[in-house]
Design an enzyme around this catalytic site. Structure first.
Site, mmCIF file in Angstrom:
data_model
loop_
_atom_site.group_PDB
_atom_site.id
_atom_site.type_symbol
_atom_site.label_atom_id
_atom_site.label_comp_id
_atom_site.label_asym_id
_atom_site.label_seq_id
_atom_site.Cartn_x
_atom_site.Cartn_y
_atom_site.Cartn_z
ATOM 1 N N GLU A 132 47.363 34.292 -6.047
ATOM 2 C CA GLU A 132 46.308 33.269 -6.616
ATOM 3 C C GLU A 132 46.014 33.875 -7.980
ATOM 4 O O GLU A 132 45.908 35.325 -8.099
ATOM 5 C CB GLU A 132 45.005 33.506 -5.845
ATOM 6 C CG GLU A 132 44.088 32.303 -5.691
ATOM 7 C CD GLU A 132 43.184 32.281 -4.594
ATOM 8 O OE1 GLU A 132 43.574 32.321 -3.301
ATOM 9 O OE2 GLU A 132 42.022 32.671 -4.685
ATOM 10 N N ARG B 232 43.115 33.317 3.383
ATOM 11 C CA ARG B 232 43.582 34.163 2.280
ATOM 12 C C ARG B 232 44.950 33.615 2.100
ATOM 13 O O ARG B 232 45.695 33.575 2.991
ATOM 14 C CB ARG B 232 43.563 35.540 2.643
ATOM 15 C CG ARG B 232 42.007 36.131 2.369
ATOM 16 C CD ARG B 232 41.633 36.159 1.086
ATOM 17 N NE ARG B 232 40.380 36.675 0.775
ATOM 18 C CZ ARG B 232 39.100 35.886 0.718
ATOM 19 N NH1 ARG B 232 39.111 34.756 0.975
ATOM 20 N NH2 ARG B 232 38.079 36.610 0.661
ATOM 21 N N HIS C 235 40.586 27.200 -4.239
ATOM 22 C CA HIS C 235 39.601 28.243 -3.448
ATOM 23 C C HIS C 235 38.164 27.872 -3.446
ATOM 24 O O HIS C 235 37.407 28.461 -4.101
ATOM 25 C CB HIS C 235 39.972 29.724 -4.144
ATOM 26 C CG HIS C 235 39.499 30.682 -2.888
ATOM 27 N ND1 HIS C 235 40.192 31.899 -2.912
ATOM 28 C CD2 HIS C 235 38.644 30.791 -2.176
ATOM 29 C CE1 HIS C 235 39.564 32.749 -1.843
ATOM 30 N NE2 HIS C 235 38.620 31.897 -1.489
HETATM 31 C C1 DGY Z 1 35.255 34.424 0.935
HETATM 32 O O1 DGY Z 1 34.095 34.555 1.123
HETATM 33 O O2 DGY Z 1 35.998 35.238 1.633
HETATM 34 C C2 DGY Z 1 35.683 33.108 0.512
HETATM 35 O O3 DGY Z 1 37.111 33.301 0.481
HETATM 36 C C3 DGY Z 1 35.083 32.932 -0.891
HETATM 37 O O4 DGY Z 1 34.084 32.279 -0.445
#
Ligand code: DGY
Length: 310
Positions: free
Chosen positions: A257, A228, A275
């Site tokens: 983001e 993240r 992402h």
């Molecule tokens: C998640 O699943 O947390 C990813 O960031 C997106 O696939």
């Protein structure tokens, strides 16, 4: 018929699963809904299928009304979900662990290769039609064999990245919550040639990679982030790169983001992707189908497959 609100497009296979469980409404807007739009969209829903860009919280549950039974986040990470607030209202929360482990580990390793071997930089050079010829000193990167990969967060994805790194001849150190063999975070930073982040975003991991952490890395080291964005202080990262405190960074996720710190956009020692960790046809379908099965289970009065407990 239970009402199921899906906040953005999902693959047909998942819609089919949902359609057997209730009446499905999928947002037709090809963008994240604003908070107001989201609350309006879920009004009267028994189930909400949400995305990582949606804030799934108590206000959403209140807007849905007393019939809301389940909120299914189509992601393994659930920092966008206020689990205690939903659980406190008797709403089951689910996520999608497991099905995206390999896809995310592949992307992390792809970014690691791209930044250490300067693949993006070479591609940009060709596309800009810059004259070039083979030269022994041209666009030299950093080899991986014998180097150390530091994995922050040694859960399923972190371990899958370790497996790939071992196949490339790297040795592994990892840090994380009381995993056997973990080293202290500071030691990991000091020893690693590449640091790859796989911890969830929590209050404790927000800006885990800050100015001090970046200074603690080797000047020859690289940072890879596929978890993240807010785990990394992007302004501090830009400062560290400008000061030569680390050699490069590869980022799939961003602090604000979809925006990217402007100073990173112009740097050749930074590889960026939007992402894409879980972005394969197979994986995104599996994630959405798992979310749909969770919804179907809860609406049928059964326990979901992958519940997030408060
Ligand atoms: C998640 O699943 O947390 C990813 O960031 C997106 O696939």
């Amino acid at each position: 018929m239970p009402k199921i609100a899906v906040t953005r497009w999902i693959p047909d296979d998942a819609v089919k699963v949902l359609a057997e469980a209730g009446e499905v409404a999928v947002s037709e807007l090809d963008r994240p809904l604003t908070g107001d739009e989201l609350r309006e969209f879920v009004a009267g829903a028994d189930a909400v299928v949400g995305m990582l860009h949606d804030r799934l919280d108590g206000a959403l549950a209140d807007a849905a009304g007393p019939g809301l039974k389940v909120v299914a986040n189509v992601a393994v990470g659930y920092d966008n979900v206020d689990v205690p607030a939903l659980a406190g209202r008797g709403v089951v929360v689910t996520n999608t662990p497991g099905v995206l482990t390999d896809a995310t580990a592949d992307l992390a390793f792809g970014l690691l290769l791209a930044v250490t071997r300067r693949i993006g930089e070479g591609e940009r050079l060709l596309r800009s039609r810059t004259p070039w010829s083979f030269h022994l000193g041209f666009l030299l990167g950093s080899g991986l064999q014998g180097k150390t990969l530091g994995i922050v967060g040694f859960g399923q994805i972190g371990r899958a990245v370790a497996k790939r790194a071992e196949a490339f001849g790297m040795s592994i150190v990892h840090s994380g919550r009381s995993k056997p063999g973990s080293v202290p975070f500071e030691e990991l930073l000091a020893r690693s040639d590449v640091v790859s982040l796989h911890c969830p975003l929590t209050p404790e991991t927000r800006h885990l990679i800050d100015a001090a952490a970046l200074r603690a890395m080797k000047p020859s080291a690289y940072l890879v982030n596929t978890t993240r964005g807010p785990v990394v202080d992007e302004a501090a990262l830009a400062d560290a790169l400008e000061a030569g405190e680390i050699a490069g960074a590869a980022l799939d996720v961003f602090e604000k983001e979809p925006d990217v710190e402007p100073r990173l956009l112009g740097r050749d020692d930074v590889v960026l992707s939007p992402h894409l960790g879980s972005a394969t046809v197979e994986t995104r379908t599996a994630m959405a189908v798992l979310a749909a099965r969770n919804v179907a289970a809860v609406l049928a009065g059964r326990p979901p497959l992958t519940e997030v407990k408060p």
